[in-house]
Design a protein around this motif. Structure first.
Motif, PDB file in Angstrom:
ATOM      1  N   SER A 116      10.850   3.653 -10.974  1.00  0.00           N
ATOM      2  CA  SER A 116      10.798   2.331 -10.336  1.00  0.00           C
ATOM      3  C   SER A 116       9.694   2.262  -9.280  1.00  0.00           C
ATOM      4  CB  SER A 116      12.153   1.968  -9.721  1.00  0.00           C
ATOM      5  OG  SER A 116      12.545   2.939  -8.806  1.00  0.00           O
ATOM      6  N   LEU A 117       8.728   3.169  -9.394  1.00  0.00           N
ATOM      7  CA  LEU A 117       7.663   3.198  -8.380  1.00  0.00           C
ATOM      8  C   LEU A 117       6.839   1.910  -8.381  1.00  0.00           C
ATOM      9  CD1 LEU A 117       6.176   4.694  -6.185  1.00  0.00           C
ATOM     10  CD2 LEU A 117       4.947   5.995  -7.906  1.00  0.00           C
ATOM     11  N   ARG A 118       6.660   1.329  -9.555  1.00  0.00           N
ATOM     12  CA  ARG A 118       5.856   0.096  -9.598  1.00  0.00           C
ATOM     13  C   ARG A 118       6.525  -1.001  -8.771  1.00  0.00           C
ATOM     14  NH1 ARG A 118       3.626  -3.317 -14.825  1.00  0.00           N
ATOM     15  NH2 ARG A 118       2.295  -4.669 -13.593  1.00  0.00           N
ATOM     16  N   ASP A 119       7.854  -1.074  -8.853  1.00  0.00           N
ATOM     17  CA  ASP A 119       8.574  -2.054  -8.034  1.00  0.00           C
ATOM     18  C   ASP A 119       8.426  -1.710  -6.553  1.00  0.00           C
ATOM     19  OD1 ASP A 119       9.484  -3.616 -10.096  1.00  0.00           O
ATOM     20  OD2 ASP A 119      11.281  -2.411 -10.413  1.00  0.00           O
ATOM     21  N   ALA A 120       8.558  -0.421  -6.247  1.00  0.00           N
ATOM     22  CA  ALA A 120       8.470   0.007  -4.848  1.00  0.00           C
ATOM     23  C   ALA A 120       7.092  -0.321  -4.276  1.00  0.00           C
ATOM     24  CB  ALA A 120       8.751   1.505  -4.740  1.00  0.00           C
ATOM     25  N   LEU A 121       6.052  -0.187  -5.099  1.00  0.00           N
ATOM     26  CA  LEU A 121       4.692  -0.422  -4.614  1.00  0.00           C
ATOM     27  C   LEU A 121       4.434  -1.883  -4.272  1.00  0.00           C
ATOM     28  CD1 LEU A 121       2.652   1.948  -6.955  1.00  0.00           C
ATOM     29  CD2 LEU A 121       3.028   2.218  -4.511  1.00  0.00           C
ATOM     30  N   ARG A 122       5.283  -2.768  -4.741  1.00  0.00           N
ATOM     31  CA  ARG A 122       5.124  -4.181  -4.371  1.00  0.00           C
ATOM     32  C   ARG A 122       5.393  -4.375  -2.876  1.00  0.00           C
ATOM     33  NH1 ARG A 122       5.139  -6.201  -9.685  1.00  0.00           N
ATOM     34  NH2 ARG A 122       6.807  -5.324 -10.924  1.00  0.00           N
ATOM     35  N   ASP A 123       6.191  -3.464  -2.300  1.00  0.00           N
ATOM     36  CA  ASP A 123       6.536  -3.593  -0.876  1.00  0.00           C
ATOM     37  C   ASP A 123       5.754  -2.628   0.007  1.00  0.00           C
ATOM     38  OD1 ASP A 123       8.438  -5.469  -1.539  1.00  0.00           O
ATOM     39  OD2 ASP A 123      10.005  -3.974  -1.819  1.00  0.00           O
ATOM     40  N   ILE A 124       4.960  -1.760  -0.593  1.00  0.00           N
ATOM     41  CA  ILE A 124       4.272  -0.738   0.206  1.00  0.00           C
ATOM     42  C   ILE A 124       2.759  -0.981   0.132  1.00  0.00           C
ATOM     43  CG2 ILE A 124       3.827   1.734   0.432  1.00  0.00           C
ATOM     44  CD1 ILE A 124       6.572   2.218  -0.863  1.00  0.00           C
ATOM     45  N   ARG A 125       2.162  -1.172   1.286  1.00  0.00           N
ATOM     46  CA  ARG A 125       0.718  -1.393   1.306  1.00  0.00           C
ATOM     47  C   ARG A 125       0.000  -0.057   1.164  1.00  0.00           C
ATOM     48  NH1 ARG A 125      -0.610  -2.313   6.162  1.00  0.00           N
ATOM     49  NH2 ARG A 125       1.430  -1.783   6.969  1.00  0.00           N
ATOM     50  N   PRO A 126      -1.187  -0.039   0.553  1.00  0.00           N
ATOM     51  CA  PRO A 126      -1.920   1.224   0.428  1.00  0.00           C
ATOM     52  C   PRO A 126      -2.210   1.861   1.782  1.00  0.00           C
ATOM     53  CG  PRO A 126      -3.128  -0.596  -0.634  1.00  0.00           C
ATOM     54  CD  PRO A 126      -1.848  -1.151  -0.120  1.00  0.00           C
ATOM     55  N   GLU A 127      -2.458   1.008   2.804  1.00  0.00           N
ATOM     56  CA  GLU A 127      -2.767   1.547   4.134  1.00  0.00           C
ATOM     57  C   GLU A 127      -1.587   2.344   4.687  1.00  0.00           C
ATOM     58  OE1 GLU A 127      -2.933  -1.876   3.468  1.00  0.00           O
ATOM     59  OE2 GLU A 127      -5.010  -1.612   2.821  1.00  0.00           O
ATOM     60  N   ALA A 128      -0.378   1.896   4.327  1.00  0.00           N
ATOM     61  CA  ALA A 128       0.818   2.605   4.794  1.00  0.00           C
ATOM     62  C   ALA A 128       0.887   3.996   4.174  1.00  0.00           C
ATOM     63  CB  ALA A 128       2.074   1.806   4.448  1.00  0.00           C
ATOM     64  N   LEU A 129       0.353   4.136   2.988  1.00  0.00           N
ATOM     65  CA  LEU A 129       0.334   5.459   2.350  1.00  0.00           C
ATOM     66  C   LEU A 129      -0.798   6.306   2.916  1.00  0.00           C
ATOM     67  CD1 LEU A 129       0.899   4.320  -1.347  1.00  0.00           C
ATOM     68  CD2 LEU A 129       2.575   5.398   0.163  1.00  0.00           C
ATOM     69  N   LEU A 130      -1.962   5.685   3.041  1.00  0.00           N
ATOM     70  CA  LEU A 130      -3.142   6.429   3.510  1.00  0.00           C
ATOM     71  C   LEU A 130      -2.917   7.061   4.879  1.00  0.00           C
ATOM     72  CD1 LEU A 130      -5.949   4.009   2.319  1.00  0.00           C
ATOM     73  CD2 LEU A 130      -5.888   6.473   1.854  1.00  0.00           C
ATOM     74  N   ARG A 131      -2.134   6.402   5.723  1.00  0.00           N
ATOM     75  CA  ARG A 131      -1.980   6.913   7.090  1.00  0.00           C
ATOM     76  C   ARG A 131      -1.273   8.258   7.123  1.00  0.00           C
ATOM     77  NH1 ARG A 131       2.871   3.196   9.675  1.00  0.00           N
ATOM     78  NH2 ARG A 131       4.258   3.377   7.893  1.00  0.00           N
ATOM     79  N   TRP A 132      -0.498   8.558   6.046  1.00  0.00           N
ATOM     80  CA  TRP A 132       0.234   9.832   6.033  1.00  0.00           C
ATOM     81  C   TRP A 132      -0.543  10.959   5.354  1.00  0.00           C
ATOM     82  CZ3 TRP A 132       4.007   9.727   9.256  1.00  0.00           C
ATOM     83  CH2 TRP A 132       4.798   8.583   9.405  1.00  0.00           C
ATOM     84  N   MET A 133      -1.721  10.655   4.852  1.00  0.00           N
ATOM     85  CA  MET A 133      -2.407  11.653   4.020  1.00  0.00           C
ATOM     86  C   MET A 133      -3.429  12.452   4.832  1.00  0.00           C
ATOM     87  SD  MET A 133      -2.697   9.444   0.506  1.00  0.00           S
ATOM     88  CE  MET A 133      -3.469  10.742  -0.422  1.00  0.00           C
TER      89      MET A 133
END
Lengths: 608, 355
Positions: free
Chosen positions: A332-349
């Motif tokens: 269900s990651l595709r659904d989850a990605l609708r609520d998660i901005r890429p910037e929110a992911l990038l900040r943890w990397m």
């Protein structure tokens, strides 16, 4: 050895011989993995004898969950020498002797599509919210809601439900002795919808509203229209009281029926089991409740799965269970990605990404192939960034349903945190899952952290109704005690000393380690499992939730990692400069995934 | 253990069986043993999409229990807007209820009359020529088809049937949208490069029937609602070139009529998107696995994740021990030859069996 999550072991001493219930076998059929566990008695105590894992086979090209189950059972047989399947590949149950069959079998499942549900209630903040909380205990997707606040005409409401083609309609509304007329109108809408739905699809109605209408509901829907209708206790018996168990039990039963209808192999597995197949989430929640009840502590369980994330809490003796079917790290990651901005992911990397596109495309490939594992450092960073954001979103939503807890901000008051799911519990190092959990949950104070490396929590939960004693005894060897997290609150300048401490190991006279933790950092003080120590903490400019200000002394037990000091404060800001941010994240990762910290490492046998 | 987690079909000629679950409310239009051509209707569905609900008791100021007796039309009757559907005569005159819309009286229950105002007619079509081998008139149709099958990574849209046109001879990383011209109208186009907005737009202008590329950026999703043709990719998301092993396979069938079969229903995971290239002969049946299998030396596999995502190769060696990956994970896997003299270690979880 003490209890996994407390200093006082529960009273689960060796069972008398006559209480021996035989070998217990459980399987959990997930979206990606099918897992099995065998528990049996050795020297008067139940122990974990074997675990097994195989690919789940509900999807193409296999289309039958039984194949994955059989494979895990063959692994169990190979590992233990106990034959559990006969020549026709049916489970041998009950047990014939110590080498053939098992006495009891339980199964849980989360694989497959979630149930499609429409919620009908009177008031969004009251009965409808209760219905939603009850519904979120299983793998269910709410596709529409109808309430008094709904401005659509009755025709439009009917059209919407018909087009949504739900599997189940849950009606709530009206406290006991409360509103009747308005609930009756809602029932009429549902009845008219069912008239149309019954021509094209099979729908079940669960009524959990004002009990004054029980007979009328039964007469209208069941007898009048032939719609499968279940009448259960009111989810909102009073304005300030809530009772979710009735709907949750009915939904678990409905889940079972629905899966048996739509999933090949489900019925065969059900025939082996003592009871119906439990939804994995229910069994997970059951296990968290058992842990909390045994230790009289607040326990939080996070199960980050491929299709859904489950958050089970046992707080102040009150269990809550929330399942988020659109928040998974695989299917269900595709659904989850609708609520998660890429910037929110990038900040943890901690590694530099080639922009948001690289991150999102890689995440979408993970959705395409949810069973794959990260090979590169980039993929590992992305995986744990996703884990943080999905867990953070799930926790935020779950907290709206907890009573007496702020809906956002730092998380306090949990004595034990259990991490489950392959990403959190089977990473390259325990520190990866732990760091993701700390970043997502933002706990403050003192908490023990356990992980479930074999994914057995749901299987144990399912077996608990057969033999709670067996489960309690066996889980000592099933869960891994990571150690104790001490997380400070407050803000100060990065690099300044936030905490001084001493660890004095009990039984090793004079063995003392002093440490200092700079603000903004994480530190691991190794303390091997089996060791006990006195921990002296002296916070400087920060506080530790649950401990008095000034110097504190704690009795503490060792764990796989030891004592984890999180001196980053709450909340923190990410440096705007990318290189600086990556350096900060790298520092945290290195602190938890390498045994960096005060040397020397202590071992349980006292050697250094 | 070298268990196969993913199994994808890239076959030579085989006879395959597909079961299509019919959408709710459908009725099968075929019979067992019947031969069907591509696009023949397997089932039809006439579902109502708009309703009007009338409460006769309220409209006629009548007790609910007598409302039904006041009906002037019967359940199932077609009515035109303005037709009288119920009336009540009282000492002060006659009260009438007129149909607010044209449609069919779908239900009369208690005091309610439900009029179906609109119906949407949809068809479930045969993706390719074949034979019906089993069915349940309201729930599924099973078909047998013969041909070469290539399962794809991802697709969006509806199934189509058309002439395959392969534009590239070698995989590439960049697409030239100007290659799609009006001459490709009605064709299913294959490019060996990632799909771009320009390519999709060029396809729209040329009225192509389908577009297959190597990969697609997440930025292009969701595809426009008004896109009239399906879009599919062989490798995944991002900017991945097509596998050198796949493009020649597709090129070998250039000019043939093929099916781009996206299955039925919105949840594509229930049915993988695939290309079916039909053959006239009766090749041997495709044998799906009935047990979990393990990888062996010599198996053809496709790599599913970075750093070798999309690569197709052959297992040359299966080491007995686990290796530590750059991610830090320890994994069992195989040494896969993805190109001549280029062998890489791939975890078992990250590759799919091709045959």
């Amino acid at each position: 050895m003490g209890s996994l999550f407390g200093d006082t072991p529960p009273d689960t001493g060796p069972a008398p011989r006559q209480e021996h219930t035989g070998a217990l076998l459980a399987v959990d059929v997930g979206s990606v993995h099918t897992r099995a566990v065998l528990i049996d008695m050795a020297e008067g105590v139940y122990r974990l004898f074997a675990t097994a894992q195989a690919p789940s086979t509900g999807g193409p090209p296999w289309e039958n969950i039984q194949m994955g189950v059989i494979h895990t059972l063959e692994q169990i047989s190979a590992a233990t020498g106990r034959t559990v399947l006969d020549q026709s590949l049916n489970l041998i149950v009950p047990e014939r002797d110590d080498f053939f069959g098992v006495e009891h079998f339980a199964a849980t499942a989360s694989a497959g599509k979630p149930i499609r549900a429409v919620l009908v209630g009177l008031v969004p903040g009251i009965s409808l919210d209760s219905a939603r909380r009850a519904a979120e205990s299983v793998y269910l997707e709410v596709i529409d809601t109808i309430s008094l606040a709904d401005t659509r005409s009755q025709e439009r409401q009917i059209e919407a439900i018909v087009q949504a083609a739900p599997d189940v309609i849950i009606i709530s509304g009206g406290t006991d002795d409360g509103a009747v007329a308005t609930v009756r109108r809602m029932i009429e809408t549902v009845a008219l919808t069912c008239l149309l739905l019954r021509r094209s699809t099979r729908v079940t109605v669960i009524y959990a509203g004002n009990p004054a209408l029980h007979q009328e509901v039964h007469a209208t829907l069941m007898e009048g229209l032939g719609i499968h209708t279940v009448v259960t206790g009111n989810v909102r018996p009073g304005l300030f009281s809530e009772s979710l168990e009735g709907v949750q039990t009915e939904l678990a039963a409905f889940y079972n029926t629905q899966k048996a209808r739509s999933t090949s192999g489900f019925e065969e597995i059900t025939e082996w089991a003592d009871e119906a197949i439990h939804p994995t989430s229910h069994a997970f929640g059951q296990m968290i409740t058992i842990m909390g009840t045994l230790e009289r502590r607040n326990v939080l369980g996070i199960d980050l799965g491929s299709s859904a994330t489950t958050i089970a809490a046992f707080r102040d003796s009150r269990p809550t269970l929330s399942v988020f079917s659109r928040l998974g790290i695989g299917h269900s990651l595709r659904d989850a990605l609708r609520d998660i901005r890429p910037e929110a992911l990038l900040r943890w990397m901690a590694v530099e990404a080639d922009g948001a596109d690289q991150v999102m495309d890689a995440a979408m490939n993970r959705w395409l192939y949810p069973h794959t594992i990260p090979v590169t450092a980039f993929d590992r960073e992305l995986t744990y960034a996703l884990a943080r954001e999905i867990t953070r979103h799930a926790l935020h939503a779950a907290r709206q349903r907890w009573k007496g807890v702020p809906e956002q901000g730092v998380l306090s008051g949990f004595d034990t945190i259990l991490l489950s799911g392959a990403t959190l519990a089977q990473g390259p190092h325990h520190g990866w899952g732990l760091l993701a959990a700390l970043d997502a949950l933002l706990p403050v104070g003192v908490a023990r952290v356990l992980i479930d490396p074999y994914g057995l929590t749901p299987a144990f939960g399912a077996l608990s109704s057969i033999s709670a004693r067996a489960v309690v005894q066996a889980m000592e060897t099933a869960f891994l005690d990571i150690g104790t997290v001490i997380a400070v609150s407050g803000k100060m300048r990065r690099g300044d000393v936030a905490l001084r401490g001493q660890v004095t190991v009990s039984g090793l006279t004079g063995f003392r380690t002093d440490f200092e933790v700079p603000f903004g950092s994480l530190m691991v003080v190794p303390l091997e499992p089996g060791l006990e120590a006195e921990l002296v903490l002296q916070p400087r400019g920060v506080t530790i939730s649950g401990l008095p200000g000034g110097t504190s002394r704690l009795k503490i037990r060792g764990g796989e990692m030891g004592i984890i000091i999180d001196a980053r404060g709450r909340p923190w800001r990410f440096p705007p400069d990318g290189a600086e941010r990556r350096e900060m994240i790298t520092g945290w990762e290195q602190a938890l995934t390498r045994q960096a910290g005060p040397e020397p490492v202590l071992r349980a046998d006292g050697s250094v | 253990m070298a268990l196969i987690y993913a199994d994808r079909v890239i076959s030579s000629s085989v006879t395959i069986r597909h079961e299509y679950a019919l959408p709710p409310g459908s009725t099968a239009q075929v019979s067992i043993g019947q031969r069907v051509r591509a696009l023949d209707p397997l089932a039809v569905n006439d579902l109502s999409t708009r309703y009007r609900l009338i409460n006769l008791a309220e409209a006629l100021h009548a007790p609910p229990e007598i409302a039904r007796d006041l009906m002037r039309r019967l359940e199932g009757d077609m009515v035109e807007k303005g037709d009288e559907i119920a009336a009540r005569t009282r000492f002060l005159g006659r009260t009438r209820v007129l149909a607010p819309v044209s449609g069919r009286i779908a239900e009369v229950t208690g005091p309610y009359v439900l009029i179906e105002a609109e119906q949407a007619h949809t068809e479930v079509s045969s993706p390719a020529p074949g034979r019906i081998i089993d069915l349940d008139i309201q729930s599924y149709v099973s078909m047998e088809m013969s041909g070469t099958i290539l399962e794809l990574a991802w697709a969006s849209g509806r199934s189509v049937w058309g002439t395959l046109k392969v534009l590239d001879t070698a995989p590439s990383e960049e697409a030239n949208a100007s290659r799609i011209t009006i001459d490709h109208r009605g064709s299913i186009i294959v490019v060996g490069s990632p799909l771009t907005a320009d390519l999709i737009e060029a396809g729209s202008r040329a009225a192509i029937k389908g577009l297959i590329g190597s990969s697609i950026s997440h930025r292009l999703l969701p595809l426009p609602d008004d896109l009239t043709f399906p879009v599919a990719v062989t490798q995944g998301f991002g900017a991945l070139p097509m596998s050198p092993a796949l493009l020649p396979l597709l090129a070998a069938h250039d000019g043939r009529d093929i099916a781009l079969n996206l299955g039925i229903g919105p949840h594509w995971r229930e049915k993988r998107p695939e290309i079916i290239i039909p053959v006239e002969s009766s090749p041997p049946p495709f044998q799906p696995r009935n047990r979990l299998a393990v990888f062996s030396v010599g198996d053809r596999v496709r790599v599913l994740q970075e750093p070798w995502i999309g690569g197709i190769g052959t297992i040359r060696h299966i080491p007995g021990q686990a290796y530590q990956l750059q991610s830090g994970l320890w994994a069992s896997g195989a040494l896969v030859e993805t190109a001549p003299r280029e062998t890489v270690f791939v975890p078992f979880e990250n590759m799919e069996y091709l045959g």
